[in-house]
Design a protein around this motif. Sequence first.
Motif, PDB file in Angstrom:
ATOM      1  N   VAL A  64       5.640  -6.833 -27.831  1.00  0.00           N
ATOM      2  CA  VAL A  64       6.181  -8.170 -27.254  1.00  0.00           C
ATOM      3  C   VAL A  64       5.359  -8.697 -25.818  1.00  0.00           C
ATOM      4  CG1 VAL A  64       8.436  -9.049 -26.121  1.00  0.00           C
ATOM      5  CG2 VAL A  64       8.425  -7.299 -28.082  1.00  0.00           C
ATOM      6  N   HIS A  65       4.850  -7.582 -25.311  1.00  0.00           N
ATOM      7  CA  HIS A  65       3.974  -7.806 -23.921  1.00  0.00           C
ATOM      8  C   HIS A  65       3.141  -8.879 -24.194  1.00  0.00           C
ATOM      9  CE1 HIS A  65       3.347  -6.687 -19.711  1.00  0.00           C
ATOM     10  NE2 HIS A  65       1.918  -6.421 -20.112  1.00  0.00           N
ATOM     11  N   TYR A  66       2.259  -8.593 -25.403  1.00  0.00           N
ATOM     12  CA  TYR A  66       1.128  -9.364 -25.750  1.00  0.00           C
ATOM     13  C   TYR A  66       1.596 -10.548 -26.658  1.00  0.00           C
ATOM     14  CZ  TYR A  66      -1.574  -5.104 -24.200  1.00  0.00           C
ATOM     15  OH  TYR A  66      -2.128  -4.184 -23.399  1.00  0.00           O
ATOM     16  N   LEU A  67       2.748 -10.306 -27.378  1.00  0.00           N
ATOM     17  CA  LEU A  67       3.032 -11.614 -28.294  1.00  0.00           C
ATOM     18  C   LEU A  67       3.432 -12.807 -27.315  1.00  0.00           C
ATOM     19  CD1 LEU A  67       3.577 -12.731 -30.992  1.00  0.00           C
ATOM     20  CD2 LEU A  67       5.977 -11.658 -30.717  1.00  0.00           C
ATOM     21  N   ILE A  68       4.246 -12.556 -26.385  1.00  0.00           N
ATOM     22  CA  ILE A  68       5.029 -13.571 -25.600  1.00  0.00           C
ATOM     23  C   ILE A  68       3.740 -14.670 -24.871  1.00  0.00           C
ATOM     24  CG2 ILE A  68       6.268 -14.278 -23.808  1.00  0.00           C
ATOM     25  CD1 ILE A  68       8.158 -12.208 -24.427  1.00  0.00           C
ATOM     26  N   PRO A  69       2.716 -13.920 -24.434  1.00  0.00           N
ATOM     27  CA  PRO A  69       1.740 -14.905 -23.531  1.00  0.00           C
ATOM     28  C   PRO A  69       1.280 -15.577 -24.766  1.00  0.00           C
ATOM     29  CG  PRO A  69       1.607 -12.814 -22.596  1.00  0.00           C
ATOM     30  CD  PRO A  69       2.565 -12.559 -24.022  1.00  0.00           C
ATOM     31  N   ILE A  70       1.006 -15.227 -26.056  1.00  0.00           N
ATOM     32  CA  ILE A  70       0.294 -15.763 -27.085  1.00  0.00           C
ATOM     33  C   ILE A  70       1.229 -17.197 -27.695  1.00  0.00           C
ATOM     34  CG2 ILE A  70      -0.515 -15.550 -29.682  1.00  0.00           C
ATOM     35  CD1 ILE A  70      -0.964 -12.917 -29.034  1.00  0.00           C
ATOM     36  N   ILE A  71       2.263 -17.101 -27.758  1.00  0.00           N
ATOM     37  CA  ILE A  71       3.178 -17.903 -27.910  1.00  0.00           C
ATOM     38  C   ILE A  71       3.345 -19.107 -26.732  1.00  0.00           C
ATOM     39  CG2 ILE A  71       5.765 -18.668 -28.442  1.00  0.00           C
ATOM     40  CD1 ILE A  71       6.112 -15.621 -29.753  1.00  0.00           C
ATOM     41  N   ALA A  72       3.395 -18.658 -25.644  1.00  0.00           N
ATOM     42  CA  ALA A  72       3.232 -19.381 -24.437  1.00  0.00           C
ATOM     43  C   ALA A  72       2.234 -20.248 -24.349  1.00  0.00           C
ATOM     44  CB  ALA A  72       3.591 -18.707 -23.207  1.00  0.00           C
ATOM     45  N   PHE A  73       1.026 -19.680 -24.756  1.00  0.00           N
ATOM     46  CA  PHE A  73      -0.282 -20.610 -24.783  1.00  0.00           C
ATOM     47  C   PHE A  73      -0.121 -21.438 -26.162  1.00  0.00           C
ATOM     48  CE2 PHE A  73      -4.692 -21.007 -26.034  1.00  0.00           C
ATOM     49  CZ  PHE A  73      -5.414 -21.168 -24.693  1.00  0.00           C
ATOM     50  N   SER A  74       0.262 -20.997 -27.274  1.00  0.00           N
ATOM     51  CA  SER A  74       0.234 -22.007 -28.290  1.00  0.00           C
ATOM     52  C   SER A  74       1.438 -23.160 -27.741  1.00  0.00           C
ATOM     53  CB  SER A  74       0.880 -21.071 -29.439  1.00  0.00           C
ATOM     54  OG  SER A  74      -0.053 -20.110 -29.904  1.00  0.00           O
ATOM     55  N   PHE A  75       2.548 -22.865 -27.261  1.00  0.00           N
ATOM     56  CA  PHE A  75       3.293 -23.916 -26.844  1.00  0.00           C
ATOM     57  C   PHE A  75       2.592 -24.982 -25.950  1.00  0.00           C
ATOM     58  CE2 PHE A  75       6.672 -25.814 -24.293  1.00  0.00           C
ATOM     59  CZ  PHE A  75       7.355 -26.348 -25.289  1.00  0.00           C
TER      60      PHE A  75
END
Length: 235
Positions: A64-75
């Motif tokens: 989750v620590h790595y997933l959330i920044p990826i989602i934030a970047f995509s958004f």
Amino acid sequence: MIHLTDKNSPLHEKLEIGLLLAIVGGFLDAYSFLCYGGVFANAQTGNMVLLGITLINGDYVHFVHYLIPIIAFSFGILMTECLLKYLSGSFYIWVLITEIVILFIIAFLPDGIPQVIVTAAISFMCSIQIGSFKKICGAPYTSTMCTGNLRSAMGLLFVAISAKDSESLVQSLRYLAIILFFCIGAAVGAIFVDWWGKLSVLICCLLFFILLLLMIKDIVHIRRKQQQLADVIKK
């Protein structure tokens, strides 16, 4: 004599703007990696590799620590594309103001704030930068990562050597300059993190403020020219 700058490019595509943005890009990657658990602010490829490793290892907390920044970047990319479609030329002003505000807040967040919130905010901000500043002197580039720039630089260098094309050489040197300044930004980021810790991100705020002043000056100049032209037409 080789001239890397292009006076005919709009301000947000000029080499000097790209170089400043590259410094910030390198700085923020070093900052987020050193201050916030080895997460990259810009290099989502690195985060995706680490995401896969944590998934295989069953380390779902760090997943989750790595997933959330990826989602934030995509958004952030999606939002930037939407805003670019509907906002006027002042868009770049608001982008820089947003980046300054986000980084200023991050600099003074208390230590108890979950790291994933901070890394997501930085990734979101970096995605806005990537989505907004897409070209340098008319050619596509990224100011927050180097893989694509390196590929373009070497491809153009081959064309320059094989076809003796001076324009390809100039374009290749521009990409190499961006890469060099990105590396400088990462080195400077590591130095200031060692000195100032989390407050070191204020250096990026200063650089963004300089860019903001340049953008405002350019807009004022353009509008003055437009008004002068309108006055001439009326006469």
